[in-house]
Design an enzyme around this catalytic site. Sequence first.
Site, PDB file in Angstrom:
ATOM      1  N   LYS A   1     -64.790 -37.763  11.080  1.00  0.00           N
ATOM      2  CA  LYS A   1     -63.992 -37.472  10.054  1.00  0.00           C
ATOM      3  C   LYS A   1     -62.971 -38.430   9.804  1.00  0.00           C
ATOM      4  CE  LYS A   1     -60.312 -35.950  12.236  1.00  0.00           C
ATOM      5  NZ  LYS A   1     -58.948 -36.488  12.396  1.00  0.00           N
TER       6      LYS A   1
ATOM      7  N   ASP B   1     -59.357 -28.866  14.519  1.00  0.00           N
ATOM      8  CA  ASP B   1     -60.134 -29.407  13.670  1.00  0.00           C
ATOM      9  C   ASP B   1     -61.713 -29.182  13.768  1.00  0.00           C
ATOM     10  OD1 ASP B   1     -60.506 -31.151  15.502  1.00  0.00           O
ATOM     11  OD2 ASP B   1     -59.539 -32.833  14.526  1.00  0.00           O
TER      12      ASP B   1
HETATM   13  O1  C5P Z   1     -56.048 -28.130  18.644  1.00  0.00           O
HETATM   14  P1  C5P Z   1     -56.205 -29.122  19.341  1.00  0.00           P
HETATM   15  O2  C5P Z   1     -56.407 -28.985  21.124  1.00  0.00           O
HETATM   16  O3  C5P Z   1     -57.180 -30.259  18.988  1.00  0.00           O
HETATM   17  O4  C5P Z   1     -54.672 -29.908  19.369  1.00  0.00           O
HETATM   18  C1  C5P Z   1     -54.284 -30.915  20.321  1.00  0.00           C
HETATM   19  C2  C5P Z   1     -52.865 -30.836  20.430  1.00  0.00           C
HETATM   20  O5  C5P Z   1     -52.425 -31.347  18.984  1.00  0.00           O
HETATM   21  C3  C5P Z   1     -52.097 -29.548  20.563  1.00  0.00           C
HETATM   22  O6  C5P Z   1     -51.954 -29.250  21.878  1.00  0.00           O
HETATM   23  C4  C5P Z   1     -50.953 -29.916  19.932  1.00  0.00           C
HETATM   24  O7  C5P Z   1     -50.050 -30.355  20.778  1.00  0.00           O
HETATM   25  C5  C5P Z   1     -51.292 -30.678  18.837  1.00  0.00           C
HETATM   26  N1  C5P Z   1     -51.389 -29.852  17.265  1.00  0.00           N
HETATM   27  C6  C5P Z   1     -50.253 -29.500  16.955  1.00  0.00           C
HETATM   28  N2  C5P Z   1     -50.460 -28.900  15.635  1.00  0.00           N
HETATM   29  C7  C5P Z   1     -51.817 -28.528  15.297  1.00  0.00           C
HETATM   30  C8  C5P Z   1     -52.937 -29.301  15.815  1.00  0.00           C
HETATM   31  C9  C5P Z   1     -52.678 -29.834  17.050  1.00  0.00           C
HETATM   32  O8  C5P Z   1     -49.130 -29.377  17.263  1.00  0.00           O
HETATM   33  N3  C5P Z   1     -51.838 -28.112  14.127  1.00  0.00           N
END
Ligand code: C5P
Length: 294
Positions: free
Chosen positions: A12, A135
Amino acid sequence: MPESIVVPAFAKINWLLHVFGLRADGYHELETIFQSIALYDVVTLSRSDDLALNCDAAGVPGGAANLAWKAAAAMMAAFNLPAVRIDLEKHIPAAGGLGGGSADAAAVIRGMAALYELRDEPLKLAEVALSIGSDVPFFLVGGTAHASGRGEVLTPLPDLPSVPLLLIVPEERVSTAIAFEGLRDARRETAAPAPEILGSGAARALTSENILEHAPELTNDLESIVFAMHPHFADLRQALLESGATWAAMSGSGSTIVGAYSEESLRDAAIERFGTSAIISRTISRAESLQFRS
Ligand code: C5P
């Protein structure tokens, strides 16, 4: 029931990415328009007694550290399913802001649901997806989609006419967590007002016309933070614009910089400038992003 299934896991980009406040759960409230693109990994799932992952690409975590493995383990637990062997052929650069790991995880979720013939469990599949990453739920929807919340409140948008793209993937990798943290700190220091929410209705209007006419509105809040850490990323963005791209921006938390062109011929003429760091791509439809291979 089939013995194995082959699932292309499409990457994406983000047409825009706006970040709001920090939530009690440690994530940021955000708004984005996700877009599936033609670059894909190939995820082959085979029935197996034990969970296994084969991937020989450099820099891709193995075993339980890989999101594809985590997704399979979560599917086994959520639906009481047997294991799978995952063969992962990587083409999407890892940690490049193109959602490669998340796309693989979603391909495992969709693939296991098909392989083990789970019926009508979209809400539970979306829950499993969110447990793997913010995501991942998008990759169960695919195509063009508006997202809010952590990234999981999704509104599918109509398909766009295909847009020619050039992806420039710098060698540096960016930590998503550090990019979000940096933005929060920068806003605290400058007391900058948070951006206003666009909403899925406005996103639909924006994408229903020629999206490239809205180039100035298609901004990524994480760009200034990541560009400050890696100043040459801004030069890459500028070079894409100078090469004829109508729009150029960082994807997600980077490091990939995407250029979108009004014509394929313009994109093709620009490739030479960027050498081997450039990947040719295009936007794809929802149906294309959700296909299986027989
Ligand atoms: O959800 P994911 O593990 O992909 O997210 C990685 C990091 O990105 C999270 O630990 C956080 O620090 C940050 N993040 C965030 N807010 C979101 C998505 C991701 O702060 N909506």
